[in-house]
Design a protein around this motif. Structure first.
Motif, PDB file in Angstrom:
ATOM      1  N   ILE A  16      -1.527   0.851  28.117  1.00  0.00           N
ATOM      2  CA  ILE A  16      -0.118   0.485  28.312  1.00  0.00           C
ATOM      3  C   ILE A  16       0.215   0.639  29.798  1.00  0.00           C
ATOM      4  CG2 ILE A  16       2.252   1.067  27.672  1.00  0.00           C
ATOM      5  CD1 ILE A  16       0.455   0.039  25.336  1.00  0.00           C
ATOM      6  N   GLY A  17       0.530  -0.472  30.438  1.00  0.00           N
ATOM      7  CA  GLY A  17       0.702  -0.463  31.896  1.00  0.00           C
ATOM      8  C   GLY A  17      -0.679  -0.514  32.515  1.00  0.00           C
ATOM      9  N   CYS A  18      -1.368  -1.656  32.277  1.00  0.00           N
ATOM     10  CA  CYS A  18      -2.819  -1.697  32.572  1.00  0.00           C
ATOM     11  C   CYS A  18      -3.142  -1.903  34.047  1.00  0.00           C
ATOM     12  CB  CYS A  18      -3.498  -2.776  31.732  1.00  0.00           C
ATOM     13  SG  CYS A  18      -2.953  -4.453  32.132  1.00  0.00           S
ATOM     14  N   ARG A  22      -8.449  -1.767  35.037  1.00  0.00           N
ATOM     15  CA  ARG A  22      -9.660  -0.941  35.208  1.00  0.00           C
ATOM     16  C   ARG A  22     -10.038  -0.119  33.971  1.00  0.00           C
ATOM     17  NH1 ARG A  22      -8.353   2.527  40.292  1.00  0.00           N
ATOM     18  NH2 ARG A  22      -7.478   0.533  40.930  1.00  0.00           N
ATOM     19  N   ILE A  23      -9.051   0.333  33.214  1.00  0.00           N
ATOM     20  CA  ILE A  23      -9.385   1.214  32.083  1.00  0.00           C
ATOM     21  C   ILE A  23     -10.065   0.419  30.963  1.00  0.00           C
ATOM     22  CG2 ILE A  23      -8.383   2.650  30.255  1.00  0.00           C
ATOM     23  CD1 ILE A  23      -6.480   3.774  32.340  1.00  0.00           C
ATOM     24  N   VAL A  24      -9.464  -0.700  30.556  1.00  0.00           N
ATOM     25  CA  VAL A  24     -10.103  -1.461  29.468  1.00  0.00           C
ATOM     26  C   VAL A  24     -11.406  -2.107  29.942  1.00  0.00           C
ATOM     27  CG1 VAL A  24      -8.042  -1.840  28.048  1.00  0.00           C
ATOM     28  CG2 VAL A  24      -8.601  -3.467  29.813  1.00  0.00           C
ATOM     29  N   ASP A  39       0.802  -5.268  30.640  1.00  0.00           N
ATOM     30  CA  ASP A  39       1.566  -4.901  31.837  1.00  0.00           C
ATOM     31  C   ASP A  39       2.756  -5.833  31.969  1.00  0.00           C
ATOM     32  OD1 ASP A  39       0.583  -2.991  34.440  1.00  0.00           O
ATOM     33  OD2 ASP A  39       2.318  -4.327  34.726  1.00  0.00           O
ATOM     34  N   ILE A  40       3.860  -5.249  32.403  1.00  0.00           N
ATOM     35  CA  ILE A  40       5.101  -6.013  32.565  1.00  0.00           C
ATOM     36  C   ILE A  40       5.018  -6.920  33.792  1.00  0.00           C
ATOM     37  CG2 ILE A  40       6.353  -4.337  34.010  1.00  0.00           C
ATOM     38  CD1 ILE A  40       8.663  -4.659  31.854  1.00  0.00           C
ATOM     39  N   ASP A  41       4.081  -6.608  34.688  1.00  0.00           N
ATOM     40  CA  ASP A  41       3.935  -7.344  35.948  1.00  0.00           C
ATOM     41  C   ASP A  41       2.856  -8.427  35.768  1.00  0.00           C
ATOM     42  OD1 ASP A  41       3.294  -8.217  38.477  1.00  0.00           O
ATOM     43  OD2 ASP A  41       3.395  -6.220  39.394  1.00  0.00           O
ATOM     44  N   LYS A  42       3.293  -9.678  35.738  1.00  0.00           N
ATOM     45  CA  LYS A  42       2.368 -10.785  35.437  1.00  0.00           C
ATOM     46  C   LYS A  42       1.276 -10.933  36.502  1.00  0.00           C
ATOM     47  CE  LYS A  42       4.566 -12.649  31.733  1.00  0.00           C
ATOM     48  NZ  LYS A  42       6.002 -12.671  31.745  1.00  0.00           N
ATOM     49  N   ALA A  43       1.594 -10.529  37.753  1.00  0.00           N
ATOM     50  CA  ALA A  43       0.572 -10.607  38.817  1.00  0.00           C
ATOM     51  C   ALA A  43      -0.578  -9.651  38.493  1.00  0.00           C
ATOM     52  CB  ALA A  43       1.190 -10.273  40.176  1.00  0.00           C
ATOM     53  N   MET A  44      -0.242  -8.485  37.905  1.00  0.00           N
ATOM     54  CA  MET A  44      -1.294  -7.533  37.519  1.00  0.00           C
ATOM     55  C   MET A  44      -2.153  -8.104  36.394  1.00  0.00           C
ATOM     56  SD  MET A  44      -0.717  -5.344  39.767  1.00  0.00           S
ATOM     57  CE  MET A  44      -2.216  -4.467  39.466  1.00  0.00           C
ATOM     58  N   ILE A  45      -1.527  -8.873  35.503  1.00  0.00           N
ATOM     59  CA  ILE A  45      -2.281  -9.498  34.405  1.00  0.00           C
ATOM     60  C   ILE A  45      -3.293 -10.489  34.979  1.00  0.00           C
ATOM     61  CG2 ILE A  45      -2.078 -11.007  32.367  1.00  0.00           C
ATOM     62  CD1 ILE A  45      -1.124  -8.082  31.916  1.00  0.00           C
ATOM     63  N   GLY A  65       1.003 -10.070  29.367  1.00  0.00           N
ATOM     64  CA  GLY A  65       2.116  -9.784  30.277  1.00  0.00           C
ATOM     65  C   GLY A  65       3.411  -9.648  29.498  1.00  0.00           C
ATOM     66  N   MET A  66       3.845  -8.430  29.262  1.00  0.00           N
ATOM     67  CA  MET A  66       5.101  -8.196  28.531  1.00  0.00           C
ATOM     68  C   MET A  66       5.538  -6.745  28.697  1.00  0.00           C
ATOM     69  SD  MET A  66       3.902  -7.885  24.509  1.00  0.00           S
ATOM     70  CE  MET A  66       5.588  -7.604  23.980  1.00  0.00           C
ATOM     71  N   ASP A  67       6.759  -6.484  28.261  1.00  0.00           N
ATOM     72  CA  ASP A  67       7.265  -5.115  28.206  1.00  0.00           C
ATOM     73  C   ASP A  67       6.594  -4.417  27.019  1.00  0.00           C
ATOM     74  OD1 ASP A  67       8.655  -2.779  27.866  1.00  0.00           O
ATOM     75  OD2 ASP A  67      10.636  -3.708  27.826  1.00  0.00           O
ATOM     76  N   ALA A  68       5.806  -3.392  27.313  1.00  0.00           N
ATOM     77  CA  ALA A  68       4.999  -2.749  26.268  1.00  0.00           C
ATOM     78  C   ALA A  68       5.854  -2.078  25.197  1.00  0.00           C
ATOM     79  CB  ALA A  68       4.049  -1.730  26.882  1.00  0.00           C
ATOM     80  N   THR A  69       7.116  -1.786  25.494  1.00  0.00           N
ATOM     81  CA  THR A  69       7.952  -1.147  24.463  1.00  0.00           C
ATOM     82  C   THR A  69       8.255  -2.118  23.322  1.00  0.00           C
ATOM     83  OG1 THR A  69      10.041  -1.722  25.552  1.00  0.00           O
ATOM     84  CG2 THR A  69       9.060   0.406  26.136  1.00  0.00           C
TER      85      THR A  69
HETATM   86  C1  LIG Z   1       0.585   3.791  37.512  1.00  0.00           C
HETATM   87  S1  LIG Z   1       0.205   2.118  37.030  1.00  0.00           S
HETATM   88  C2  LIG Z   1      -1.215   2.396  36.010  1.00  0.00           C
HETATM   89  C3  LIG Z   1      -2.261   1.325  36.141  1.00  0.00           C
HETATM   90  C4  LIG Z   1      -3.573   1.546  35.335  1.00  0.00           C
HETATM   91  N1  LIG Z   1      -3.325   1.875  33.933  1.00  0.00           N
HETATM   92  C5  LIG Z   1      -4.439   2.606  35.964  1.00  0.00           C
HETATM   93  O1  LIG Z   1      -4.609   3.684  35.393  1.00  0.00           O
HETATM   94  O2  LIG Z   1      -4.952   2.363  37.064  1.00  0.00           O
HETATM   95  C6  LIG Z   1       1.519   1.797  35.889  1.00  0.00           C
HETATM   96  C7  LIG Z   1       1.633   0.339  35.432  1.00  0.00           C
HETATM   97  O3  LIG Z   1       2.547   0.279  34.335  1.00  0.00           O
HETATM   98  C8  LIG Z   1       3.254  -0.938  34.365  1.00  0.00           C
HETATM   99  N2  LIG Z   1       4.452  -0.769  33.540  1.00  0.00           N
HETATM  100  C9  LIG Z   1       5.508   0.043  33.763  1.00  0.00           C
HETATM  101  N3  LIG Z   1       6.406  -0.055  32.757  1.00  0.00           N
HETATM  102  C10 LIG Z   1       5.889  -0.939  31.852  1.00  0.00           C
HETATM  103  C11 LIG Z   1       6.338  -1.457  30.597  1.00  0.00           C
HETATM  104  N4  LIG Z   1       7.504  -1.097  30.056  1.00  0.00           N
HETATM  105  N5  LIG Z   1       5.555  -2.351  29.961  1.00  0.00           N
HETATM  106  C12 LIG Z   1       4.381  -2.747  30.488  1.00  0.00           C
HETATM  107  N6  LIG Z   1       3.901  -2.286  31.680  1.00  0.00           N
HETATM  108  C13 LIG Z   1       4.652  -1.399  32.345  1.00  0.00           C
HETATM  109  C14 LIG Z   1       3.479  -1.172  35.848  1.00  0.00           C
HETATM  110  O4  LIG Z   1       3.718  -2.558  36.123  1.00  0.00           O
HETATM  111  C15 LIG Z   1       2.161  -0.657  36.467  1.00  0.00           C
HETATM  112  O5  LIG Z   1       1.226  -1.684  36.661  1.00  0.00           O
END
Ligand SMILES: C[S@@+](CC[C@H](N)C(=O)[O-])C[C@H]1O[C@@H](n2cnc3c(N)ncnc32)[C@H](O)[C@@H]1O
Length: 140
Positions: A16-18, A22-24, A39-45, A65-69
């Motif tokens: 959650i928040g990938c 790197r983790i998966v 991840d909520i940030d599409k660029a990260m996806i 790419g979505m809000d994980a909640t």
């Molecule tokens: C500290 S980073 C962790 C990245 C990765 N998991 C790692 O360990 O390297 C947190 C990530 O959570 C994402 N994020 C924060 N709130 C979120 C939400 N509600 N839904 C999905 N992603 C979210 C952010 O965009 C960010 O990329």
């Protein structure tokens, strides 16, 4: 985190928040684990998808790419979180309602408020720069 959660090839891992995936990607490479990164940030996806292709694990992993909640995480046997405590609190209802009993939840640096009785392990890990990281393992 993967080692402390005893992740194997039989698990389905949701991160959650990938971030950059790197983790998966690491779990897929090391153990052949099927993984979903959200991840909520599409660029990260897009970064995650590129990184998965470069690692040759795109058949094992998927990024959304979505809000994980608002996500469906009911298939997970392991969930990893590296989010602030406020975001961990926001995730708590779906962890509680969707995860099957005995699912593991592994957190980096921040605990899940209110889940003290579910915590089975706290570990401090030092990285190569001497910085301390705190890992918390919970069982649903
Ligand atoms: C500290 S980073 C962790 C990245 C990765 N998991 C790692 O360990 O390297 C947190 C990530 O959570 C994402 N994020 C924060 N709130 C979120 C939400 N509600 N839904 C999905 N992603 C979210 C952010 O965009 C960010 O990329």
């Amino acid at each position: 985190m993967l080692e402390l959660a005893s992740v194997t090839g039989r698990d389905v891992l949701f991160d959650i928040g990938c971030g950059d995936g790197r983790i998966v990607i690491t779990a897929a490479r090391r153990y052949g684990t099927r993984g979903i990164g959200i991840d909520i940030d599409k660029a990260m996806i897009r970064d995650s998808e590129r990184n998965a292709a470069a690692a040759g694990v795109e058949r094992l992993v998927k990024f959304i790419g979505m809000d994980a909640t608002k996500a469906d995480i009911s298939e997970a046997t392991v969930v990893s979180l590296y989010l602030l405590p406020e975001s961990n609190s926001l995730m708590r209802p779906i962890l509680e309602t969707q995860l099957r009993p005995k699912s593991r939840v592994i957190c980096h640096n921040y605990e899940i408020p209110g889940w003290e009785e579910r915590k089975v392990l706290t570990e401090t890990v030092e990285d190569e720069n001497g910085e301390k990281h705190y890992i918390y393992l919970y069982v649903r």
